[in-house]
Design an enzyme around this catalytic site. Structure first.
Site, PDB file in Angstrom:
ATOM      1  N   GLU A 305       0.832  -1.206   0.000  1.00  0.00           N
ATOM      2  CA  GLU A 305       0.000   0.000   0.000  1.00  0.00           C
ATOM      3  C   GLU A 305       0.870   1.261   0.000  1.00  0.00           C
ATOM      4  O   GLU A 305       0.470   2.305  -0.511  1.00  0.00           O
ATOM      5  CB  GLU A 305      -0.931  -0.011   1.228  1.00  0.00           C
ATOM      6  CG  GLU A 305      -2.249   0.706   1.003  1.00  0.00           C
ATOM      7  CD  GLU A 305      -3.276   0.430   2.088  1.00  0.00           C
ATOM      8  OE1 GLU A 305      -4.385  -0.011   1.754  1.00  0.00           O
ATOM      9  OE2 GLU A 305      -2.982   0.658   3.276  1.00  0.00           O
ATOM     10  N   HIS A 334       8.340 -27.212   0.775  1.00  0.00           N
ATOM     11  CA  HIS A 334       7.619 -28.335   0.174  1.00  0.00           C
ATOM     12  C   HIS A 334       6.467 -27.856  -0.684  1.00  0.00           C
ATOM     13  O   HIS A 334       5.526 -28.596  -0.951  1.00  0.00           O
ATOM     14  CB  HIS A 334       7.123 -29.274   1.289  1.00  0.00           C
ATOM     15  CG  HIS A 334       8.241 -29.735   2.171  1.00  0.00           C
ATOM     16  ND1 HIS A 334       8.968 -30.887   1.935  1.00  0.00           N
ATOM     17  CD2 HIS A 334       8.814 -29.151   3.266  1.00  0.00           C
ATOM     18  CE1 HIS A 334       9.910 -31.009   2.861  1.00  0.00           C
ATOM     19  NE2 HIS A 334       9.839 -29.968   3.674  1.00  0.00           N
ATOM     20  N   LYS A 448     -13.893   1.605  -2.245  1.00  0.00           N
ATOM     21  CA  LYS A 448     -14.669   2.035  -1.078  1.00  0.00           C
ATOM     22  C   LYS A 448     -15.924   2.787  -1.510  1.00  0.00           C
ATOM     23  O   LYS A 448     -17.023   2.509  -1.020  1.00  0.00           O
ATOM     24  CB  LYS A 448     -13.823   2.963  -0.182  1.00  0.00           C
ATOM     25  CG  LYS A 448     -12.819   2.246   0.684  1.00  0.00           C
ATOM     26  CD  LYS A 448     -12.242   3.212   1.716  1.00  0.00           C
ATOM     27  CE  LYS A 448     -11.128   2.572   2.512  1.00  0.00           C
ATOM     28  NZ  LYS A 448     -10.496   3.458   3.472  1.00  0.00           N
TER      29      LYS A 448
HETATM   30  O1  PA5 Z   1      -3.241   1.680   6.166  1.00  0.00           O
HETATM   31  C1  PA5 Z   1      -4.320   2.212   6.019  1.00  0.00           C
HETATM   32  O2  PA5 Z   1      -4.452   3.449   6.022  1.00  0.00           O
HETATM   33  C2  PA5 Z   1      -5.575   1.384   5.820  1.00  0.00           C
HETATM   34  O3  PA5 Z   1      -5.275   0.031   5.742  1.00  0.00           O
HETATM   35  C3  PA5 Z   1      -6.537   1.599   6.988  1.00  0.00           C
HETATM   36  O4  PA5 Z   1      -5.902   1.230   8.187  1.00  0.00           O
HETATM   37  C4  PA5 Z   1      -7.805   0.767   6.816  1.00  0.00           C
HETATM   38  O5  PA5 Z   1      -8.431   1.121   5.599  1.00  0.00           O
HETATM   39  C5  PA5 Z   1      -8.783   1.013   7.961  1.00  0.00           C
HETATM   40  O6  PA5 Z   1      -9.057   2.375   8.081  1.00  0.00           O
HETATM   41  P1  PA5 Z   1      -9.720   2.952   9.379  1.00  0.00           P
HETATM   42  O7  PA5 Z   1      -8.778   2.782  10.511  1.00  0.00           O
HETATM   43  O8  PA5 Z   1      -9.986   4.391   9.071  1.00  0.00           O
HETATM   44  O9  PA5 Z   1     -10.987   2.183   9.612  1.00  0.00           O
END
Ligand code: PA5
Length: 482
Positions: A305, A334, A448
Protein backbone atom coordinates in the site's frame (compact mmCIF):
# COMPACT_ATOMS: atom_id res chain seq x y z
CA UNK A 1 31.29 -6.85 3.26
CA UNK A 2 27.78 -8.22 3.17
CA UNK A 3 26.73 -8.29 6.81
CA UNK A 4 26.17 -5.99 9.73
CA UNK A 5 26.05 -6.94 13.38
CA UNK A 6 23.36 -4.97 15.17
CA UNK A 7 22.86 -4.96 18.93
CA UNK A 8 19.71 -6.97 18.46
CA UNK A 9 19.10 -8.09 14.89
CA UNK A 10 21.78 -9.47 12.60
CA UNK A 11 21.30 -8.70 8.94
CA UNK A 12 23.32 -10.58 6.35
CA UNK A 13 22.99 -9.59 2.71
CA UNK A 14 25.99 -11.46 1.30
CA UNK A 15 23.67 -13.55 -0.84
CA UNK A 16 22.49 -10.40 -2.64
CA UNK A 17 26.00 -9.79 -3.96
CA UNK A 18 27.40 -10.81 -7.33
CA UNK A 19 30.09 -12.94 -5.68
CA UNK A 20 27.28 -15.28 -4.66
CA UNK A 21 24.57 -14.89 -7.30
CA UNK A 22 26.48 -13.59 -10.30
CA UNK A 23 24.70 -11.16 -12.59
CA UNK A 24 21.57 -11.45 -10.43
CA UNK A 25 23.33 -9.68 -7.57
CA UNK A 26 24.91 -6.32 -6.82
CA UNK A 27 28.58 -5.46 -7.12
CA UNK A 28 29.98 -4.75 -3.61
CA UNK A 29 31.51 -1.47 -4.81
CA UNK A 30 27.96 -0.21 -5.42
CA UNK A 31 27.46 -0.07 -1.67
CA UNK A 32 30.67 1.62 -0.47
CA UNK A 33 31.33 5.22 0.52
CA UNK A 34 31.36 7.46 -2.55
CA UNK A 35 29.06 5.20 -4.59
CA UNK A 36 25.80 6.51 -6.05
CA UNK A 37 23.79 4.31 -3.71
CA UNK A 38 25.74 5.50 -0.66
CA UNK A 39 25.17 9.15 -1.58
CA UNK A 40 21.51 8.55 -2.40
CA UNK A 41 21.02 6.90 0.99
CA UNK A 42 22.82 9.75 2.78
CA UNK A 43 20.53 12.30 1.10
CA UNK A 44 17.46 10.25 1.98
CA UNK A 45 18.61 9.95 5.61
CA UNK A 46 19.06 13.72 5.85
CA UNK A 47 15.61 14.21 4.31
CA UNK A 48 13.92 11.69 6.61
CA UNK A 49 15.69 13.03 9.70
CA UNK A 50 14.47 16.52 8.79
CA UNK A 51 10.87 15.50 8.08
CA UNK A 52 10.45 13.12 11.04
CA UNK A 53 7.59 14.06 13.31
CA UNK A 54 5.90 16.17 10.63
CA UNK A 55 3.15 15.41 8.08
CA UNK A 56 2.55 11.66 7.89
CA UNK A 57 5.87 10.93 9.61
CA UNK A 58 4.61 11.36 13.16
CA UNK A 59 4.99 7.54 13.43
CA UNK A 60 8.76 8.10 13.62
CA UNK A 61 8.33 9.46 17.16
CA UNK A 62 5.95 6.84 18.56
CA UNK A 63 8.74 5.10 20.49
CA UNK A 64 10.04 8.35 21.99
CA UNK A 65 8.69 10.77 24.56
CA UNK A 66 6.45 12.67 24.85
CA UNK A 67 4.16 10.55 22.60
CA UNK A 68 5.42 7.30 24.07
CA UNK A 69 4.82 8.22 27.71
CA UNK A 70 1.36 9.60 26.98
CA UNK A 71 0.33 6.52 24.99
CA UNK A 72 1.74 3.97 27.43
CA UNK A 73 -0.02 5.52 30.41
CA UNK A 74 -3.34 5.93 28.57
CA UNK A 75 -3.15 2.34 27.28
CA UNK A 76 -2.26 0.96 30.70
CA UNK A 77 -5.07 2.85 32.40
CA UNK A 78 -7.60 0.98 30.24
CA UNK A 79 -5.74 -2.27 29.57
CA UNK A 80 -4.89 -3.05 33.21
CA UNK A 81 -8.51 -3.18 34.45
CA UNK A 82 -9.66 -4.85 31.19
CA UNK A 83 -7.10 -7.63 31.69
CA UNK A 84 -8.54 -8.35 35.12
CA UNK A 85 -12.22 -7.96 34.34
CA UNK A 86 -12.78 -9.59 30.94
CA UNK A 87 -12.60 -13.17 29.71
CA UNK A 88 -12.78 -12.22 26.00
CA UNK A 89 -11.48 -9.28 24.01
CA UNK A 90 -12.64 -8.97 20.41
CA UNK A 91 -10.78 -6.50 18.20
CA UNK A 92 -12.82 -5.11 15.30
CA UNK A 93 -10.75 -3.41 12.59
CA UNK A 94 -9.28 -3.94 9.16
CA UNK A 95 -6.07 -3.21 7.25
CA UNK A 96 -3.74 -1.07 9.31
CA UNK A 97 -6.26 -1.19 12.14
CA UNK A 98 -5.85 -4.96 12.58
CA UNK A 99 -2.81 -6.43 10.81
CA UNK A 100 -0.32 -5.10 13.37
CA UNK A 101 -2.42 -6.41 16.26
CA UNK A 102 -2.57 -9.84 14.61
CA UNK A 103 1.19 -9.83 13.96
CA UNK A 104 2.06 -8.84 17.53
CA UNK A 105 -0.23 -11.43 19.05
CA UNK A 106 0.99 -14.20 16.81
CA UNK A 107 4.66 -13.35 17.44
CA UNK A 108 4.50 -12.79 21.17
CA UNK A 109 1.87 -15.21 22.44
CA UNK A 110 1.71 -19.00 21.98
CA UNK A 111 -0.34 -20.33 19.06
CA UNK A 112 -2.53 -22.08 21.64
CA UNK A 113 -3.13 -18.90 23.70
CA UNK A 114 -6.93 -18.97 23.43
CA UNK A 115 -7.03 -22.68 24.28
CA UNK A 116 -5.19 -22.23 27.59
CA UNK A 117 -7.05 -21.91 30.84
CA UNK A 118 -7.26 -18.45 32.39
CA UNK A 119 -4.49 -19.10 34.93
CA UNK A 120 -1.99 -20.09 32.25
CA UNK A 121 -3.07 -17.31 29.89
CA UNK A 122 -3.02 -14.65 32.59
CA UNK A 123 -5.51 -12.51 30.66
CA UNK A 124 -8.58 -12.69 28.43
CA UNK A 125 -8.84 -14.65 25.20
CA UNK A 126 -8.18 -12.46 22.15
CA UNK A 127 -10.01 -12.58 18.83
CA UNK A 128 -9.11 -10.17 16.02
CA UNK A 129 -11.88 -10.10 13.43
CA UNK A 130 -10.65 -8.25 10.35
CA UNK A 131 -13.27 -9.15 7.78
CA UNK A 132 -17.01 -9.06 7.22
CA UNK A 133 -17.29 -12.69 6.24
CA UNK A 134 -20.42 -13.45 8.30
CA UNK A 135 -19.28 -16.95 9.21
CA UNK A 136 -16.07 -15.48 10.66
CA UNK A 137 -17.58 -12.85 12.96
CA UNK A 138 -20.59 -15.10 13.63
CA UNK A 139 -18.44 -18.00 14.78
CA UNK A 140 -16.35 -15.79 17.07
CA UNK A 141 -19.47 -14.30 18.68
CA UNK A 142 -21.01 -17.77 19.06
CA UNK A 143 -17.82 -19.08 20.68
CA UNK A 144 -17.76 -16.17 23.12
CA UNK A 145 -21.45 -16.57 23.95
CA UNK A 146 -20.90 -20.27 24.67
CA UNK A 147 -19.20 -19.29 27.94
CA UNK A 148 -20.44 -15.71 28.30
CA UNK A 149 -24.03 -15.72 26.98
CA UNK A 150 -24.81 -12.07 27.76
CA UNK A 151 -21.36 -10.57 27.05
CA UNK A 152 -20.87 -9.78 30.72
CA UNK A 153 -17.18 -10.63 30.50
CA UNK A 154 -16.53 -9.54 26.92
CA UNK A 155 -14.84 -6.36 25.72
CA UNK A 156 -15.01 -5.11 22.14
CA UNK A 157 -12.03 -3.08 20.98
CA UNK A 158 -13.14 -1.22 17.85
CA UNK A 159 -10.26 0.31 15.90
CA UNK A 160 -10.91 2.78 13.11
CA UNK A 161 -9.04 6.00 12.53
CA UNK A 162 -11.73 7.36 10.23
CA UNK A 163 -14.74 5.61 11.73
CA UNK A 164 -16.03 5.49 8.16
CA UNK A 165 -14.70 2.12 7.09
CA UNK A 166 -17.72 0.05 6.03
CA UNK A 167 -16.38 -3.27 7.34
CA UNK A 168 -15.50 -2.03 10.82
CA UNK A 169 -18.66 0.08 11.05
CA UNK A 170 -20.83 -2.93 10.11
CA UNK A 171 -19.11 -5.16 12.68
CA UNK A 172 -19.49 -2.50 15.33
CA UNK A 173 -23.18 -2.02 14.57
CA UNK A 174 -23.77 -5.78 14.96
CA UNK A 175 -21.93 -5.77 18.26
CA UNK A 176 -23.84 -2.69 19.46
CA UNK A 177 -27.07 -4.56 18.71
CA UNK A 178 -25.84 -7.64 20.62
CA UNK A 179 -24.85 -5.61 23.67
CA UNK A 180 -28.15 -3.69 23.62
CA UNK A 181 -30.09 -6.96 23.47
CA UNK A 182 -28.50 -8.00 26.75
CA UNK A 183 -28.87 -4.60 28.38
CA UNK A 184 -25.15 -3.91 28.36
CA UNK A 185 -23.96 -0.31 28.18
CA UNK A 186 -21.54 0.42 25.34
CA UNK A 187 -19.31 2.45 27.65
CA UNK A 188 -18.72 -0.63 29.84
CA UNK A 189 -17.95 -3.06 27.01
CA UNK A 190 -16.25 -1.05 24.29
CA UNK A 191 -12.85 0.61 24.03
CA UNK A 192 -12.55 2.54 20.78
CA UNK A 193 -9.30 3.59 19.14
CA UNK A 194 -9.91 6.42 16.72
CA UNK A 195 -8.98 9.93 15.69
CA UNK A 196 -8.51 12.10 18.80
CA UNK A 197 -10.69 14.96 17.60
CA UNK A 198 -12.70 14.23 14.44
CA UNK A 199 -14.58 11.59 12.47
CA UNK A 200 -17.71 9.49 12.74
CA UNK A 201 -16.35 7.16 15.42
CA UNK A 202 -15.05 10.04 17.53
CA UNK A 203 -18.39 11.82 17.65
CA UNK A 204 -20.30 8.58 18.32
CA UNK A 205 -17.97 7.64 21.19
CA UNK A 206 -18.14 11.10 22.71
CA UNK A 207 -21.94 10.97 22.58
CA UNK A 208 -22.10 7.50 24.19
CA UNK A 209 -19.32 8.09 26.72
CA UNK A 210 -17.26 5.22 25.28
CA UNK A 211 -13.65 5.22 26.52
CA UNK A 212 -11.20 5.94 23.71
CA UNK A 213 -7.53 5.91 22.86
CA UNK A 214 -6.05 7.99 20.06
CA UNK A 215 -4.77 7.10 16.60
CA UNK A 216 -2.51 10.15 16.66
CA UNK A 217 -2.67 12.76 13.94
CA UNK A 218 -0.03 12.10 11.30
CA UNK A 219 0.02 8.34 11.89
CA UNK A 220 -1.54 6.37 9.02
CA UNK A 221 -3.10 2.96 9.57
CA UNK A 222 -0.23 0.85 8.30
CA UNK A 223 2.28 2.79 10.42
CA UNK A 224 0.14 2.66 13.57
CA UNK A 225 1.05 -0.63 15.25
CA UNK A 226 3.34 1.07 17.78
CA UNK A 227 0.57 3.55 18.70
CA UNK A 228 -2.41 2.64 20.93
CA UNK A 229 -3.81 0.78 17.88
CA UNK A 230 -1.38 -2.10 18.47
CA UNK A 231 -0.42 -1.42 22.08
CA UNK A 232 -3.87 -1.82 23.68
CA UNK A 233 -4.69 -5.39 22.66
CA UNK A 234 -1.06 -6.38 23.23
CA UNK A 235 -1.07 -4.92 26.76
CA UNK A 236 -4.39 -6.61 27.59
CA UNK A 237 -2.73 -9.93 26.73
CA UNK A 238 0.32 -9.16 28.86
CA UNK A 239 2.84 -8.13 26.19
CA UNK A 240 5.63 -5.93 27.56
CA UNK A 241 4.80 -2.80 25.55
CA UNK A 242 7.72 -0.83 27.01
CA UNK A 243 10.13 -3.50 25.71
CA UNK A 244 8.41 -3.32 22.32
CA UNK A 245 8.95 0.43 22.21
CA UNK A 246 12.52 0.12 23.53
CA UNK A 247 13.35 -2.14 20.60
CA UNK A 248 11.75 0.32 18.19
CA UNK A 249 13.65 3.26 19.72
CA UNK A 250 16.92 1.36 19.43
CA UNK A 251 16.22 0.67 15.76
CA UNK A 252 15.20 4.30 15.25
CA UNK A 253 18.63 5.42 16.45
CA UNK A 254 20.36 3.05 14.01
CA UNK A 255 18.13 4.06 11.12
CA UNK A 256 18.91 7.74 11.69
CA UNK A 257 22.62 7.22 10.96
CA UNK A 258 24.09 8.84 7.86
CA UNK A 259 26.39 6.02 6.71
CA UNK A 260 24.76 3.35 4.61
CA UNK A 261 26.72 0.53 6.22
CA UNK A 262 25.62 1.46 9.73
CA UNK A 263 21.96 2.12 8.87
CA UNK A 264 20.02 -1.14 8.40
CA UNK A 265 16.86 0.57 7.12
CA UNK A 266 18.76 2.44 4.42
CA UNK A 267 20.76 -0.68 3.52
CA UNK A 268 17.76 -2.98 3.11
CA UNK A 269 15.90 -0.35 1.10
CA UNK A 270 18.96 0.17 -1.10
CA UNK A 271 19.29 -3.57 -1.76
CA UNK A 272 15.63 -3.97 -2.62
CA UNK A 273 15.53 -0.80 -4.72
CA UNK A 274 18.67 -1.68 -6.68
CA UNK A 275 17.60 -5.28 -7.21
CA UNK A 276 14.08 -4.07 -8.07
CA UNK A 277 15.63 -1.95 -10.80
CA UNK A 278 17.14 -5.14 -12.20
CA UNK A 279 13.80 -6.89 -12.48
CA UNK A 280 13.60 -8.41 -9.00
CA UNK A 281 10.20 -6.85 -8.38
CA UNK A 282 8.72 -9.59 -6.16
CA UNK A 283 9.82 -9.51 -2.56
CA UNK A 284 9.29 -12.66 -0.53
CA UNK A 285 9.37 -12.53 3.26
CA UNK A 286 9.98 -16.04 4.53
CA UNK A 287 10.17 -16.44 8.31
CA UNK A 288 11.49 -19.72 9.66
CA UNK A 289 9.21 -19.34 12.67
CA UNK A 290 5.44 -19.84 12.71
CA UNK A 291 4.97 -16.99 15.16
CA UNK A 292 6.48 -14.55 12.66
CA UNK A 293 4.47 -15.76 9.66
CA UNK A 294 1.73 -13.18 10.25
CA UNK A 295 4.40 -10.50 10.59
CA UNK A 296 4.85 -11.17 6.87
CA UNK A 297 1.13 -10.34 6.42
CA UNK A 298 1.67 -7.02 8.17
CA UNK A 299 4.72 -6.41 5.94
CA UNK A 300 2.66 -7.15 2.81
CA UNK A 301 0.27 -4.31 3.54
CA UNK A 302 3.07 -1.92 4.48
CA UNK A 303 5.08 -2.66 1.34
CA UNK A 304 2.17 -2.90 -1.12
CA UNK A 305 0.00 0.00 0.00
CA UNK A 306 2.94 2.33 0.61
CA UNK A 307 4.96 1.73 -2.55
CA UNK A 308 2.43 0.67 -5.19
CA UNK A 309 1.83 4.05 -6.85
CA UNK A 310 0.90 5.10 -10.34
CA UNK A 311 2.37 8.61 -10.07
CA UNK A 312 5.55 9.93 -8.53
CA UNK A 313 5.60 13.09 -6.43
CA UNK A 314 6.08 15.23 -9.56
CA UNK A 315 2.93 13.78 -11.14
CA UNK A 316 4.76 11.60 -13.65
CA UNK A 317 3.20 8.20 -14.37
CA UNK A 318 5.62 5.61 -12.99
CA UNK A 319 3.62 2.54 -11.89
CA UNK A 320 6.03 2.03 -8.99
CA UNK A 321 6.08 -0.75 -6.45
CA UNK A 322 7.05 -4.30 -5.67
CA UNK A 323 4.83 -7.28 -4.99
CA UNK A 324 5.23 -8.55 -1.43
CA UNK A 325 4.83 -12.29 -0.98
CA UNK A 326 4.71 -14.27 2.23
CA UNK A 327 6.13 -17.71 2.67
CA UNK A 328 6.90 -19.91 5.67
CA UNK A 329 9.96 -22.01 6.26
CA UNK A 330 10.21 -24.93 6.27
CA UNK A 331 6.59 -25.46 5.16
CA UNK A 332 6.97 -23.68 1.82
CA UNK A 333 10.12 -25.61 0.99
CA UNK A 334 7.62 -28.33 0.17
CA UNK A 335 5.41 -26.00 -1.81
CA UNK A 336 6.84 -22.75 -3.24
CA UNK A 337 10.57 -23.43 -3.44
CA UNK A 338 10.35 -25.32 -6.73
CA UNK A 339 9.00 -22.14 -8.34
CA UNK A 340 11.37 -19.91 -6.41
CA UNK A 341 14.43 -21.80 -7.70
CA UNK A 342 13.40 -22.68 -11.24
CA UNK A 343 10.66 -20.18 -12.10
CA UNK A 344 11.20 -16.57 -13.19
CA UNK A 345 14.27 -15.02 -11.55
CA UNK A 346 12.29 -11.93 -10.49
CA UNK A 347 12.37 -12.18 -6.70
CA UNK A 348 14.42 -11.23 -3.67
CA UNK A 349 14.02 -13.50 -0.64
CA UNK A 350 14.15 -12.22 2.93
CA UNK A 351 14.68 -15.06 5.39
CA UNK A 352 13.73 -14.27 8.98
CA UNK A 353 15.42 -16.65 11.39
CA UNK A 354 15.50 -17.13 15.14
CA UNK A 355 18.66 -17.96 17.05
CA UNK A 356 17.17 -19.23 20.28
CA UNK A 357 13.67 -20.65 20.78
CA UNK A 358 14.31 -20.85 24.54
CA UNK A 359 12.19 -23.22 26.59
CA UNK A 360 9.99 -23.94 23.58
CA UNK A 361 12.75 -25.91 21.86
CA UNK A 362 12.40 -29.68 21.67
CA UNK A 363 15.10 -32.34 21.50
CA UNK A 364 14.55 -35.36 19.29
CA UNK A 365 14.96 -38.45 21.50
CA UNK A 366 17.44 -41.22 20.84
CA UNK A 367 16.58 -44.90 20.60
CA UNK A 368 14.40 -45.01 17.48
CA UNK A 369 16.57 -47.79 16.12
CA UNK A 370 16.21 -46.79 12.46
CA UNK A 371 19.58 -46.29 10.82
CA UNK A 372 18.38 -43.82 8.19
CA UNK A 373 16.90 -41.56 10.88
CA UNK A 374 19.82 -41.77 13.34
CA UNK A 375 21.19 -38.41 12.15
CA UNK A 376 18.19 -36.68 13.80
CA UNK A 377 18.65 -38.28 17.21
CA UNK A 378 19.72 -35.89 19.97
CA UNK A 379 19.28 -32.83 17.75
CA UNK A 380 16.90 -29.99 18.57
CA UNK A 381 14.00 -29.03 16.29
CA UNK A 382 15.46 -25.50 16.09
CA UNK A 383 18.73 -26.97 14.80
CA UNK A 384 16.78 -28.79 12.08
CA UNK A 385 14.74 -25.67 11.27
CA UNK A 386 17.80 -23.45 10.97
CA UNK A 387 19.78 -26.07 9.02
CA UNK A 388 16.89 -26.20 6.55
CA UNK A 389 16.96 -22.42 6.19
CA UNK A 390 20.71 -22.45 5.56
CA UNK A 391 20.26 -25.29 3.08
CA UNK A 392 17.57 -23.29 1.29
CA UNK A 393 19.77 -20.17 1.18
CA UNK A 394 22.49 -22.36 -0.34
CA UNK A 395 20.05 -23.82 -2.86
CA UNK A 396 18.98 -20.30 -3.84
CA UNK A 397 22.62 -19.29 -4.34
CA UNK A 398 23.04 -22.38 -6.53
CA UNK A 399 20.13 -21.06 -8.64
CA UNK A 400 21.48 -17.48 -8.56
CA UNK A 401 18.49 -16.18 -6.57
CA UNK A 402 19.36 -13.21 -4.31
CA UNK A 403 18.40 -13.44 -0.63
CA UNK A 404 19.16 -11.81 2.70
CA UNK A 405 18.71 -12.98 6.27
CA UNK A 406 17.48 -11.09 9.31
CA UNK A 407 18.28 -13.09 12.41
CA UNK A 408 16.51 -12.44 15.71
CA UNK A 409 18.34 -13.64 18.83
CA UNK A 410 14.93 -14.44 20.36
CA UNK A 411 11.32 -13.68 19.51
CA UNK A 412 10.48 -11.26 22.30
CA UNK A 413 8.88 -7.84 22.53
CA UNK A 414 12.19 -6.00 22.23
CA UNK A 415 13.26 -7.71 19.02
CA UNK A 416 9.78 -7.60 17.52
CA UNK A 417 9.63 -3.84 18.19
CA UNK A 418 12.98 -3.45 16.45
CA UNK A 419 11.83 -5.57 13.51
CA UNK A 420 8.65 -3.52 13.06
CA UNK A 421 10.47 -0.21 13.16
CA UNK A 422 13.11 -1.54 10.78
CA UNK A 423 10.51 -2.35 8.10
CA UNK A 424 8.70 0.93 8.60
CA UNK A 425 12.03 2.65 7.94
CA UNK A 426 12.83 0.44 4.94
CA UNK A 427 9.45 1.48 3.54
CA UNK A 428 10.10 5.17 4.17
CA UNK A 429 13.49 4.91 2.44
CA UNK A 430 12.05 2.96 -0.49
CA UNK A 431 9.39 5.67 -0.89
CA UNK A 432 12.08 8.35 -1.10
CA UNK A 433 14.18 6.30 -3.55
CA UNK A 434 11.16 5.67 -5.78
CA UNK A 435 10.14 9.33 -5.56
CA UNK A 436 6.59 8.45 -4.54
CA UNK A 437 4.31 9.35 -1.63
CA UNK A 438 4.51 6.32 0.67
CA UNK A 439 1.70 7.56 2.88
CA UNK A 440 -1.34 7.85 0.65
CA UNK A 441 -3.49 5.08 -0.89
CA UNK A 442 -5.55 6.71 -3.65
CA UNK A 443 -6.20 3.43 -5.46
CA UNK A 444 -8.16 1.88 -2.60
CA UNK A 445 -10.71 4.73 -2.66
CA UNK A 446 -12.56 3.60 -5.80
CA UNK A 447 -13.54 0.28 -4.25
CA UNK A 448 -14.67 2.03 -1.08
CA UNK A 449 -16.96 4.58 -2.78
CA UNK A 450 -18.30 1.95 -5.20
CA UNK A 451 -19.22 -0.19 -2.18
CA UNK A 452 -21.03 2.79 -0.68
CA UNK A 453 -22.96 3.13 -3.96
CA UNK A 454 -23.85 -0.57 -4.13
CA UNK A 455 -24.95 -0.56 -0.49
CA UNK A 456 -27.22 2.46 -1.03
CA UNK A 457 -25.35 5.15 0.89
CA UNK A 458 -26.83 8.61 0.30
CA UNK A 459 -24.79 10.68 -2.13
CA UNK A 460 -23.08 7.68 -3.78
CA UNK A 461 -25.74 6.42 -6.22
CA UNK A 462 -23.67 7.54 -9.23
CA UNK A 463 -21.15 4.86 -8.23
CA UNK A 464 -23.81 2.14 -8.43
CA UNK A 465 -24.60 3.34 -11.95
CA UNK A 466 -20.92 3.34 -12.86
CA UNK A 467 -20.46 -0.21 -11.55
CA UNK A 468 -23.46 -1.44 -13.51
CA UNK A 469 -22.35 0.36 -16.66
CA UNK A 470 -18.96 -1.35 -16.40
CA UNK A 471 -19.88 -4.81 -15.09
CA UNK A 472 -23.52 -5.22 -16.05
CA UNK A 473 -26.38 -5.98 -13.72
CA UNK A 474 -25.72 -8.70 -11.11
CA UNK A 475 -29.30 -9.25 -9.99
CA UNK A 476 -30.62 -12.64 -11.18
CA UNK A 477 -34.15 -11.41 -10.35
CA UNK A 478 -33.92 -8.40 -12.65
CA UNK A 479 -33.99 -10.32 -15.93
CA UNK A 480 -32.50 -7.45 -17.91
CA UNK A 481 -29.91 -9.81 -19.33
CA UNK A 482 -27.10 -7.25 -19.03
O1 PA5 B 1 -3.24 1.68 6.17
C1 PA5 B 1 -4.32 2.21 6.02
O2 PA5 B 1 -4.45 3.45 6.02
C2 PA5 B 1 -5.57 1.38 5.82
O3 PA5 B 1 -5.27 0.03 5.74
C3 PA5 B 1 -6.54 1.60 6.99
O4 PA5 B 1 -5.90 1.23 8.19
C4 PA5 B 1 -7.81 0.77 6.82
O5 PA5 B 1 -8.43 1.12 5.60
C5 PA5 B 1 -8.78 1.01 7.96
O6 PA5 B 1 -9.06 2.37 8.08
P1 PA5 B 1 -9.72 2.95 9.38
O7 PA5 B 1 -8.78 2.78 10.51
O8 PA5 B 1 -9.99 4.39 9.07
O9 PA5 B 1 -10.99 2.18 9.61
Amino acid sequence: MGGSLLPMLTINHSNCLSARVGAHGLEPEMLVSGSLAWDRAARATAQLNASRGTGWEVWRDLANNPARGAHVSAVRALAGPARERFENVIVLGIGGSALGNIALHSALKPATYNLMDRARRGGPRLFIVDNVDPSYLGSVLAEVRATDPTYEKTLFNVVSKSGETAETAAQFMIVRGGLAKHGRALKDHVVAITDPTKGTMRSFCDKEGIPTLPVPDGVGGRFSVLSPVGLFSAAVCGVDIEALLDGAAEMDALCSKGDLDSNPGAMLATLLYELGGRGKVNHVMMPYCNGLYLMADWFRQLWAESLGKRFDTTGKEVFAGYTPIKALGTTDQHSQVQLYREGPNDKVFGFITVEDFGDADLTIPTGMGVESLAYLEGKTLSALLNAEQRATAFAFVESQRPSFEIRMPRVDAHHVGAFIYLWEMVTAYAGVFLGIDAYDQPAVETGKVATFGLMGRDGYSEWKDKVEAALGCDSPACGCGA
